[in-house]
Design a protein around this motif. Structure first.
Motif, short mmCIF file in Angstrom:
data_model
loop_
_atom_site.label_atom_id
_atom_site.label_comp_id
_atom_site.label_asym_id
_atom_site.label_seq_id
_atom_site.Cartn_x
_atom_site.Cartn_y
_atom_site.Cartn_z
N MET A 1 0.85 -1.20 0.00
CA MET A 1 0.00 0.00 0.00
C MET A 1 0.88 1.24 0.00
N PRO A 2 0.69 2.18 -0.94
CA PRO A 2 1.55 3.36 -1.00
C PRO A 2 1.37 4.25 0.22
N GLU A 3 2.44 4.93 0.58
CA GLU A 3 2.38 5.86 1.72
C GLU A 3 1.52 7.06 1.36
N PRO A 4 0.66 7.50 2.27
CA PRO A 4 -0.19 8.67 1.97
C PRO A 4 0.66 9.90 1.66
N SER A 5 0.17 10.73 0.79
CA SER A 5 0.85 11.99 0.51
C SER A 5 0.66 12.94 1.69
N LEU A 6 1.45 14.01 1.72
CA LEU A 6 1.30 15.01 2.78
C LEU A 6 -0.08 15.64 2.75
N ALA A 7 -0.60 15.89 1.55
CA ALA A 7 -1.94 16.47 1.45
C ALA A 7 -2.98 15.54 2.05
N GLU A 8 -2.78 14.23 1.88
CA GLU A 8 -3.72 13.26 2.46
C GLU A 8 -3.54 13.16 3.97
N LEU A 9 -2.30 13.28 4.45
CA LEU A 9 -2.04 13.23 5.88
C LEU A 9 -2.54 14.48 6.61
N LEU A 10 -2.57 15.60 5.89
CA LEU A 10 -2.83 16.89 6.53
C LEU A 10 -4.02 17.61 5.89
N PRO A 11 -5.22 17.03 5.94
CA PRO A 11 -6.38 17.74 5.41
C PRO A 11 -6.59 19.04 6.18
N VAL A 12 -6.81 20.12 5.45
CA VAL A 12 -6.83 21.43 6.11
C VAL A 12 -7.95 21.57 7.14
N ASP A 13 -9.01 20.81 6.99
CA ASP A 13 -10.12 20.93 7.94
C ASP A 13 -9.94 20.06 9.17
N ARG A 14 -8.85 19.26 9.21
CA ARG A 14 -8.64 18.38 10.35
C ARG A 14 -7.20 18.43 10.87
N THR A 15 -6.52 19.53 10.59
CA THR A 15 -5.11 19.67 10.97
C THR A 15 -4.92 20.90 11.84
N ALA A 16 -3.98 20.80 12.78
CA ALA A 16 -3.57 21.96 13.58
C ALA A 16 -2.05 22.05 13.57
N LEU A 17 -1.55 23.26 13.65
CA LEU A 17 -0.12 23.53 13.78
C LEU A 17 0.16 23.85 15.24
N VAL A 18 1.05 23.08 15.88
CA VAL A 18 1.39 23.29 17.28
C VAL A 18 2.83 23.79 17.38
N LEU A 19 2.99 24.98 17.95
CA LEU A 19 4.31 25.56 18.19
C LEU A 19 4.68 25.32 19.64
N GLN A 20 5.63 24.44 19.86
CA GLN A 20 6.01 24.02 21.21
C GLN A 20 7.09 24.92 21.80
N GLU A 21 6.72 25.68 22.82
CA GLU A 21 7.63 26.51 23.62
C GLU A 21 8.44 27.51 22.79
N LEU A 22 7.86 28.00 21.70
CA LEU A 22 8.51 29.09 20.97
C LEU A 22 8.09 30.41 21.62
N GLN A 23 8.55 30.57 22.84
CA GLN A 23 8.18 31.71 23.69
C GLN A 23 9.43 32.47 24.10
N ASN A 24 9.23 33.71 24.55
CA ASN A 24 10.36 34.57 24.88
C ASN A 24 11.30 33.95 25.90
N GLY A 25 10.74 33.28 26.92
CA GLY A 25 11.55 32.73 28.00
C GLY A 25 12.28 31.45 27.65
N VAL A 26 12.13 30.98 26.42
CA VAL A 26 12.84 29.76 26.00
C VAL A 26 13.76 30.04 24.81
N VAL A 27 13.24 30.70 23.77
CA VAL A 27 14.07 30.94 22.58
C VAL A 27 14.20 32.43 22.26
N GLY A 28 13.71 33.29 23.13
CA GLY A 28 13.83 34.73 22.92
C GLY A 28 15.23 35.23 23.21
N PRO A 29 15.49 36.52 22.95
CA PRO A 29 16.83 37.08 23.12
C PRO A 29 17.33 37.06 24.56
N ARG A 30 16.44 37.00 25.54
CA ARG A 30 16.88 36.96 26.94
C ARG A 30 16.63 35.59 27.57
#
Length: 207
Positions: free
Chosen positions: A1-30
């Motif tokens: 069975m062929p591997e699903p394409s990215l478009a099939e894996l990530l339908p826009v109506d059922r996908t979320a983008l999660v940004l993990q700890e991209l906050q000032n106190g972790v990756v910010g200048p200070r």
């Protein structure tokens, strides 16, 4: 069975983008974690996360900033591992409502969701994220941020254990040392998640 394409894996109506700890106190200048912040900058994690977030918003995909925060007087915070003591010693206060817990300014736009985590190592564990995703019909996650040492693997495993499909753009995550982060991707996370690039994810959303 062929591997699903990215478009099939990530339908826009059922996908979320999660940004993990991209906050000032972790990756910010200070950040009290200068090596991690520098590595994330050198790899282009924030730039690629910004491109992904822009494409997600245009496609109607939820952009979720999963941040680490502490309640007043450290109520409920973990004290059961060396990591937590080291973070406190480094000055990672992350007081709720402070600049430290805010997403890096140019990654955030009105309409994005900000979900704090007050204990533990993953926003999926005992937090709001899983229930909110399920209530919204989300079945697939694109996970970016830091770090590949602990937080990203925790989140990926928690998501896979809860039956989400997970996609990781390798140019939008970082760990230290850099080579160790690559080994985690290649020898661990590749077994349970789809590894790709930010450009390929954006192409799947816009095609």
């Amino acid at each position: 069975m062929p591997e699903p394409s990215l478009a099939e894996l990530l339908p826009v109506d059922r996908t979320a983008l999660v940004l993990q700890e991209l906050q000032n106190g972790v990756v910010g200048p200070r950040s009290p974690f200068p090596e991690l912040a520098a590595t994330a900058s050198e790899i282009g994690v924030l730039d690629n996360a910004a491109r992904l977030a822009t494409a997600a918003r245009k496609s109607g995909i939820a952009v979720i900033h999963a941040i680490a925060a502490n309640l007043p007087r450290g109520f409920g915070m973990n004290r059961n591992a060396r990591l937590f003591a080291a973070a406190r010693k480094a000055g990672a206060e992350n007081a709720a409502g402070s600049a430290s817990v805010q997403p890096v300014e140019w990654l955030y736009r009105a309409g994005d969701l900000v979900l704090p985590r007050y204990h533990g190592l993953s926003p999926m564990a005992d937090g709001q994220l899983d229930a909110l995703l399920r209530n919204s019909g989300i079945t697939a996650l694109v996970i970016v941020g830091v770090s590949l040492n602990i937080a990203i693997p925790n989140l990926v495993f928690d998501a896979v254990n809860r039956a989400y499909r997970v996609v990781i753009p390798v140019d939008a995550v970082a760990g230290i040392p850099v080579e160790y982060g690559r080994q985690v991707l290649d020898n661990c996370l590749a077994l349970i998640a789809k590894l790709t690039t930010s450009a390929e994810v954006i192409s799947a959303w816009t095609s």
